[in-house]
Design a protein around this motif. Structure first.
Motif, PDB file in Angstrom:
ATOM      1  N   SER A 218       0.618  -1.257   0.458  1.00  0.00           N
ATOM      2  CA  SER A 218      -0.065  -0.119  -0.116  1.00  0.00           C
ATOM      3  C   SER A 218       0.627   1.027  -0.053  1.00  0.00           C
ATOM      4  O   SER A 218       0.210   2.219  -0.639  1.00  0.00           O
ATOM      5  CB  SER A 218      -1.037  -0.124   1.298  1.00  0.00           C
ATOM      6  N   TYR A 219       1.608   1.046   0.643  1.00  0.00           N
ATOM      7  CA  TYR A 219       2.760   2.288   0.793  1.00  0.00           C
ATOM      8  C   TYR A 219       3.227   2.290  -0.823  1.00  0.00           C
ATOM      9  O   TYR A 219       3.704   3.801  -1.238  1.00  0.00           O
ATOM     10  CB  TYR A 219       3.896   2.103   1.806  1.00  0.00           C
ATOM     11  N   CYS A 220       4.012   1.194  -1.508  1.00  0.00           N
ATOM     12  CA  CYS A 220       4.394   1.178  -2.675  1.00  0.00           C
ATOM     13  C   CYS A 220       3.526   2.676  -3.600  1.00  0.00           C
ATOM     14  O   CYS A 220       4.182   3.136  -4.355  1.00  0.00           O
ATOM     15  CB  CYS A 220       4.271   0.326  -3.254  1.00  0.00           C
ATOM     16  N   ILE A 221       2.071   2.021  -3.643  1.00  0.00           N
ATOM     17  CA  ILE A 221       1.696   2.807  -4.417  1.00  0.00           C
ATOM     18  C   ILE A 221       0.970   3.876  -3.945  1.00  0.00           C
ATOM     19  O   ILE A 221       1.318   4.551  -5.141  1.00  0.00           O
ATOM     20  CB  ILE A 221      -0.025   1.799  -4.714  1.00  0.00           C
ATOM     21  N   SER A 222       0.934   4.354  -3.081  1.00  0.00           N
ATOM     22  CA  SER A 222       0.804   5.427  -2.353  1.00  0.00           C
ATOM     23  C   SER A 222       1.657   6.296  -2.651  1.00  0.00           C
ATOM     24  O   SER A 222       1.612   8.053  -3.287  1.00  0.00           O
ATOM     25  CB  SER A 222       0.223   5.511  -1.039  1.00  0.00           C
ATOM     26  N   GLY A 223       2.687   6.471  -2.937  1.00  0.00           N
ATOM     27  CA  GLY A 223       4.151   7.042  -2.748  1.00  0.00           C
ATOM     28  C   GLY A 223       4.066   6.763  -4.171  1.00  0.00           C
ATOM     29  O   GLY A 223       4.468   8.060  -4.934  1.00  0.00           O
ATOM     30  N   VAL A 224       3.831   6.371  -5.271  1.00  0.00           N
ATOM     31  CA  VAL A 224       4.115   6.606  -7.000  1.00  0.00           C
ATOM     32  C   VAL A 224       2.826   7.713  -6.724  1.00  0.00           C
ATOM     33  O   VAL A 224       3.074   8.318  -8.247  1.00  0.00           O
ATOM     34  CB  VAL A 224       4.142   5.218  -7.249  1.00  0.00           C
ATOM     35  N   LEU A 225       1.709   7.271  -6.342  1.00  0.00           N
ATOM     36  CA  LEU A 225       0.570   8.514  -6.862  1.00  0.00           C
ATOM     37  C   LEU A 225       0.759  10.071  -6.014  1.00  0.00           C
ATOM     38  O   LEU A 225       0.230  10.420  -7.221  1.00  0.00           O
ATOM     39  CB  LEU A 225      -0.779   7.729  -6.370  1.00  0.00           C
ATOM     40  N   MET A 226       0.861   9.757  -5.109  1.00  0.00           N
ATOM     41  CA  MET A 226       1.674  11.083  -4.688  1.00  0.00           C
ATOM     42  C   MET A 226       2.573  11.956  -5.650  1.00  0.00           C
ATOM     43  O   MET A 226       2.306  13.215  -6.462  1.00  0.00           O
ATOM     44  CB  MET A 226       2.156  11.376  -3.166  1.00  0.00           C
ATOM     45  N   PHE A 227       3.620  11.176  -5.813  1.00  0.00           N
ATOM     46  CA  PHE A 227       4.503  11.857  -6.909  1.00  0.00           C
ATOM     47  C   PHE A 227       3.765  11.704  -8.389  1.00  0.00           C
ATOM     48  O   PHE A 227       4.448  13.262  -8.785  1.00  0.00           O
ATOM     49  CB  PHE A 227       5.703  11.355  -7.297  1.00  0.00           C
ATOM     50  N   VAL A 228       2.992  11.499  -8.493  1.00  0.00           N
ATOM     51  CA  VAL A 228       2.702  12.052 -10.492  1.00  0.00           C
ATOM     52  C   VAL A 228       1.710  12.567  -9.771  1.00  0.00           C
ATOM     53  O   VAL A 228       1.506  13.955 -10.944  1.00  0.00           O
ATOM     54  CB  VAL A 228       1.733  10.473 -10.692  1.00  0.00           C
ATOM     55  N   ALA A 229       0.744  13.110  -8.663  1.00  0.00           N
ATOM     56  CA  ALA A 229       0.192  13.925  -8.340  1.00  0.00           C
ATOM     57  C   ALA A 229       0.642  15.035  -8.624  1.00  0.00           C
ATOM     58  O   ALA A 229       0.232  16.217  -9.693  1.00  0.00           O
ATOM     59  CB  ALA A 229      -0.636  14.221  -6.756  1.00  0.00           C
ATOM     60  N   ILE A 230       2.064  15.700  -7.521  1.00  0.00           N
ATOM     61  CA  ILE A 230       2.327  16.836  -7.867  1.00  0.00           C
ATOM     62  C   ILE A 230       3.241  16.798  -8.661  1.00  0.00           C
ATOM     63  O   ILE A 230       3.073  18.174  -9.804  1.00  0.00           O
ATOM     64  CB  ILE A 230       4.266  17.176  -6.684  1.00  0.00           C
ATOM     65  N   TYR A 231       3.540  16.311  -9.616  1.00  0.00           N
ATOM     66  CA  TYR A 231       3.962  16.224 -11.302  1.00  0.00           C
ATOM     67  C   TYR A 231       3.249  16.824 -12.558  1.00  0.00           C
ATOM     68  O   TYR A 231       2.988  17.911 -13.220  1.00  0.00           O
ATOM     69  CB  TYR A 231       4.593  14.856 -11.604  1.00  0.00           C
ATOM     70  N   LYS A 232       1.659  16.917 -11.637  1.00  0.00           N
ATOM     71  CA  LYS A 232       0.537  17.332 -12.430  1.00  0.00           C
ATOM     72  C   LYS A 232      -0.525  18.661 -12.284  1.00  0.00           C
ATOM     73  O   LYS A 232      -1.059  19.248 -12.604  1.00  0.00           O
ATOM     74  CB  LYS A 232      -0.873  16.584 -12.829  1.00  0.00           C
ATOM     75  N   ASN A 233       0.110  18.808 -10.867  1.00  0.00           N
ATOM     76  CA  ASN A 233       0.229  20.134  -9.856  1.00  0.00           C
ATOM     77  C   ASN A 233       0.673  21.563 -10.669  1.00  0.00           C
ATOM     78  O   ASN A 233       1.682  21.470 -11.083  1.00  0.00           O
ATOM     79  CB  ASN A 233      -0.006  19.830  -8.842  1.00  0.00           C
ATOM     80  N   LYS A 234      -0.241  23.081 -11.391  1.00  0.00           N
ATOM     81  CA  LYS A 234       0.035  24.155 -12.094  1.00  0.00           C
ATOM     82  C   LYS A 234       0.946  24.691 -11.547  1.00  0.00           C
ATOM     83  O   LYS A 234       2.089  24.820 -11.993  1.00  0.00           O
ATOM     84  CB  LYS A 234      -1.060  24.344 -12.343  1.00  0.00           C
ATOM     85  N   LEU A 235       0.982  25.007 -10.075  1.00  0.00           N
ATOM     86  CA  LEU A 235       1.381  25.621  -9.213  1.00  0.00           C
ATOM     87  C   LEU A 235       2.622  25.149  -9.036  1.00  0.00           C
ATOM     88  O   LEU A 235       4.300  25.670  -9.352  1.00  0.00           O
ATOM     89  CB  LEU A 235       1.021  25.433  -8.262  1.00  0.00           C
ATOM     90  N   VAL A 236       2.817  23.712  -8.343  1.00  0.00           N
ATOM     91  CA  VAL A 236       5.044  23.239  -8.048  1.00  0.00           C
ATOM     92  C   VAL A 236       4.828  22.178  -8.993  1.00  0.00           C
ATOM     93  O   VAL A 236       5.970  21.591  -8.818  1.00  0.00           O
ATOM     94  CB  VAL A 236       4.401  22.817  -6.842  1.00  0.00           C
ATOM     95  N   SER A 237       4.758  21.796 -10.200  1.00  0.00           N
ATOM     96  CA  SER A 237       4.981  20.728 -11.013  1.00  0.00           C
ATOM     97  C   SER A 237       6.792  21.226 -11.787  1.00  0.00           C
ATOM     98  O   SER A 237       6.875  21.888 -12.054  1.00  0.00           O
ATOM     99  CB  SER A 237       3.897  20.849 -11.905  1.00  0.00           C
ATOM    100  N   PRO A 238       6.694  19.832 -10.683  1.00  0.00           N
ATOM    101  CA  PRO A 238       8.528  19.925 -12.021  1.00  0.00           C
ATOM    102  C   PRO A 238       8.501  19.616 -12.627  1.00  0.00           C
ATOM    103  O   PRO A 238      10.298  19.275 -13.678  1.00  0.00           O
ATOM    104  CB  PRO A 238       9.059  18.586 -10.875  1.00  0.00           C
ATOM    105  N   LYS A 239       7.676  19.258 -13.832  1.00  0.00           N
ATOM    106  CA  LYS A 239       7.658  18.770 -15.133  1.00  0.00           C
ATOM    107  C   LYS A 239       8.378  20.397 -15.850  1.00  0.00           C
ATOM    108  O   LYS A 239       8.037  21.546 -16.129  1.00  0.00           O
ATOM    109  CB  LYS A 239       6.556  19.228 -16.089  1.00  0.00           C
ATOM    110  N   GLY A 240       9.578  19.826 -16.737  1.00  0.00           N
ATOM    111  CA  GLY A 240      10.100  20.560 -17.313  1.00  0.00           C
ATOM    112  C   GLY A 240      11.562  21.326 -16.618  1.00  0.00           C
ATOM    113  O   GLY A 240      12.155  22.212 -17.020  1.00  0.00           O
ATOM    114  N   GLU A 241      11.765  21.147 -15.230  1.00  0.00           N
ATOM    115  CA  GLU A 241      12.345  21.849 -14.545  1.00  0.00           C
ATOM    116  C   GLU A 241      13.935  20.716 -14.328  1.00  0.00           C
ATOM    117  O   GLU A 241      13.802  19.926 -14.060  1.00  0.00           O
ATOM    118  CB  GLU A 241      12.156  21.876 -12.978  1.00  0.00           C
ATOM    119  N   LYS A 242      14.594  21.126 -14.133  1.00  0.00           N
ATOM    120  CA  LYS A 242      15.782  20.599 -13.440  1.00  0.00           C
ATOM    121  C   LYS A 242      15.889  20.260 -12.166  1.00  0.00           C
ATOM    122  O   LYS A 242      16.026  20.928 -11.195  1.00  0.00           O
ATOM    123  CB  LYS A 242      16.971  20.924 -13.550  1.00  0.00           C
ATOM    124  N   ILE A 243      16.394  18.946 -11.779  1.00  0.00           N
ATOM    125  CA  ILE A 243      16.102  18.345 -10.113  1.00  0.00           C
ATOM    126  C   ILE A 243      17.208  18.540  -9.340  1.00  0.00           C
ATOM    127  O   ILE A 243      17.922  18.180  -9.618  1.00  0.00           O
ATOM    128  CB  ILE A 243      15.716  17.041  -9.723  1.00  0.00           C
TER     129      ILE A 243
END
Length: 462
Positions: A218-243
Motif C-alpha cells: 500500500s505504501y508503494c502505491i501511495s508513494g507513486v501516486l503522490m509523485f504523479v500528483a505533484i507532477y500534474k499540479n500547475k503551481l508546483v509541477s517539476p515538469k520541464g525543470e531540473k531536479i
C-alpha cells in the motif's frame, strides 16, 4: 449595524473557506484511521499476542515518520508563504527541493530501520513469544521507505497549494488496497467475528506477516501516486525543470523542518520509552494500551484533519502581512476544532467497550482498554485546541519554541511520572494514561501562553 453585518458576513465566508479546505484532510485522516481500525481488528482476531506484536512498534513507526513529517512541514510553510506573497517561482523551487528531501530521507531511513529490526523488540522489552513476529513485521513495513516518505512529503506539498482533495483520493486508494490485501494475506479459509459480524475469509493465512506485506504494498502505491500528483499540479509541477539543489530555498525548508525533526525525534523517542515502560505491565495490559491508542485516533481526526488547512491558511496570511486575517483564522479554526472534538470525546466516553470490542474478543483487554479510553475522552477538546496551536506555529515557521515545549513536557511530565507510577509505585494502566493526559495539558497551556503573548509576531513581521 452595517459594520456588524459586514463582520458576520466575513466570518461566515472564513468558516466556509476553512471547512472547504479542511473536509478533504479530515476525510483523509478518517480513511487512514479506518484502515488502522480494520488492520488492528483483523490482527486482533489472531489473539492478544499478535496484537501486542503489531502494537509494539507503533511508537517506533511514529519516530521513523517524524523526519518526513517535519520536512513536509518545512516545505509546506515555505510554499504557502511563497504563494501568499505571489512568489510562484519560489514555490516551485521548494517543491523541487521536496523531491531531493524524499530521496535522501528514504535511503537513510531504509538503512537505519532494516539494520535495527532484528534487535528492536528485545530493546523494547517485549515478551519472548512476540519478539520474532514483531521483528519481521517491522522489517517488512520499513522496506518501501522511500515510498512511505514520498506519501508524507508530497502530500504536504499538495496541501500547501490548497489541494486537499488529491491526498485524500490517494489515501483512499492506498487504504482500499490495504484492506483487500489484509483479507487475502492474513487469514486462511475461516470465518471471522468482528464487531458482531461473521465474515468468511479465503486467503494465504500468513497472519502478522501478511498484515505487514499488505501495508508495504500500500505504501508503494501511495508513494507513486503522490509523485504523479505533484507532477500534474500547475503551481508546483517539476515538469520541464531540473531536479537540482536550490541552496537558499532548501535552507528555508530545513530551518523550519529541522527543529520539528528534532522535536518529533526526541518526543517519539519518549513515546518509545513510554511504551517500553508499559510493556512492564504485561502482555494483556500492553495489548489493551496499544489497541486503545489505535481506537482513540478516530476521535481526534477532526483536529489533525484541520491542522493542515490551519498551517496553509495562516502561512498565506503571513505572506500577505495581514494580521487581522491571521488572528481571525487562528481563533475560528481553534473554536471549530474544540466544538467538534467535544462531540467526539463524548462518544468516546459513552461507548468505549463497544469500540474496544471491534479490535479484539479478549474480555480482559476490552475492560482495561475501555477504562483508559474514558479517561482520555475528557481531555479531547483540549487536545483539539493543542493540535490547532501546533498547526498555527508550523504554518508561520515558528517551530523552535514548540520544540522546546514538547521536549520539556514529554520527558519532564510523561516519562518521569510514568516511570514513577510503573516502576516505583506499581500502579496500573489507568495511571499511565493519566500521565499521558497530563503531558497534553502542559503542552497546551504553554503553547497557548506563547500564542497569546504575541512576542513572536515581530520576528515573523506580522
Amino acid at each position: 449595524m452595517e459594520t456588524m453585518v459586514k463582520n458576520i458576513a466575513e466570518r461566515k465566508k472564513l468558516i466556509i473557506a476553512i471547512l472547504a479546505l479542511s473536509w478533504p484532510a479530515i476525510a483523509e485522516q478518517a480513511l487512514q484511521t479506518a484502515v488502522q481500525y480494520v488492520g488492528s481488528a483483523m490482527v486482533g482476531q489472531l489473539g492478544a499476542q499478535a496484537s501486542a506484536a503489531v502494537g509494539l512498534t507503533i511508537t517506533v513507526n511514529w519516530l521513523i515518520n517524524s523526519p518526513a513529517f517535519a520536512m513536509g512541514i518545512g516545505v509546506l510553510s515555505c510554499i504557502s508563504y511563497s504563494i501568499g506573497a505571489k512568489k510562484v517561482d519560489d514555490a516551485k523551487a521548494a517543491a523541487i527541493q521536496s523531491i531531493i528531501i524524499t530521496f535522501v530521507l528514504g535511503i537513510i531511513l531504509s538503512i537505519i530501520t532494516l539494520g535495527v529490526s532484528p534487535f528492536l523488540p528485545k530493546w523494547l522489552g517485549a515478551a519472548p513469544e512476540i519478539q520474532k513476529d514483531a521483528s519481521i513485521y517491522f522489517a517488512i513495513i520499513c522496506m518501501p521507505m522511500i515510498f512511505r516518505v514520498s506519501t508524507i512529503v508530497f502530500g504536504a506539498v499538495l496541501r500547501s497549494t490548497g489541494d486537499m482533495k488529491t491526498p485524500m483520493r490517494v489515501n483512499l486508494i492506498m487504504n482500499i488496497t490495504n484492506i483487500i490485501l489484509n483479507f487475502v494475506l492474513i487469514y486462511g479459509n475461516q470465518t471471522l467475528s468482528i464487531g458482531g459480524l461473521n465474515i468468511p475469509t479465503y486467503g494465504a493465512g500468513l497472519g502478522v506477516i501478511g498484515s505487514a506485506i499488505a501495508t508495504a504494498i500500500s505504501y508503494c502505491i501511495s508513494g507513486v501516486l503522490m509523485f504523479v500528483a505533484i507532477y500534474k499540479n500547475k503551481l508546483v509541477s517539476p515538469k520541464g525543470e531540473k531536479i537540482k539543489l536550490h541552496p537558499e530555498i532548501m535552507k528555508r525548508c530545513v530551518n523550519v523542518g529541522l527543529p520539528v525533526t528534532l522535536e518529533r525525534t526526541i518526543t517519539c523517542l519518549g513515546q518509545v520509552v513510554f511504551s517500553s515502560l508499559v510493556t512492564g505491565l504485561g502482555t494483556i495490559a500492553f495489548a489493551a494500551h496499544s489497541i486503545a491508542l489505535t481506537a482513540e485516533e478516530a476521535f481526534y481526526i477532526p483536529g489533525y484533519g484541520m491542522q493542515s488547512s490551519t498551517s496553509t491558511l495562516v502561512g498565506n496570511a503571513l505572506g500577505e502581512k495581514d494580521e487581522k486575517k491571521f488572528h481571525e483564522t487562528s481563533i475560528t479554526i481553534m473554536g471549530i476544532a474544540v466544538v467538534i472534538m467535544t462531540i467526539t470525546g463524548g462518544l468516546l466516553f459513552l461507548f468505549p467497550e463497544f469500540i474496544m470490542s471491534i479490535f479484539i474478543n479478549d474480555a480482559e483487554v476490552i475492560k482495561d482498554g475501555a477504562s483508559v479510553l474514558r479517561l482520555v475522552a475528557v481531555s479531547e477538546p483540549l487536545f483539539g485546541a493543542l493540535i490547532i496551536l501546533e498547526g498555527i506555529f508550523n504554518g508561520i515557521g515558528d517551530t523552535k519554541t514548540p520544540v522546546f515545549i514538547s521536549i520539556l513536557s514529554m520527558w519532564g511530565v510523561r516519562i518521569s511520572s510514568t516511570y514513577l507510577c510503573v516502576s516505583v509505585f506499581n500502579f496500573g494502566l489507568n495511571a499511565v494514561w493519566i500521565c499521558m493526559i497530563a503531558d497534553n495539558v502542559v503542552r497546551f497551556a504553554l503553547l497557548l501562553f506563547r500564542f497569546i503573548n504575541g512576542s513572536w509576531k515581530k520576528k515573523f513581521q506580522l
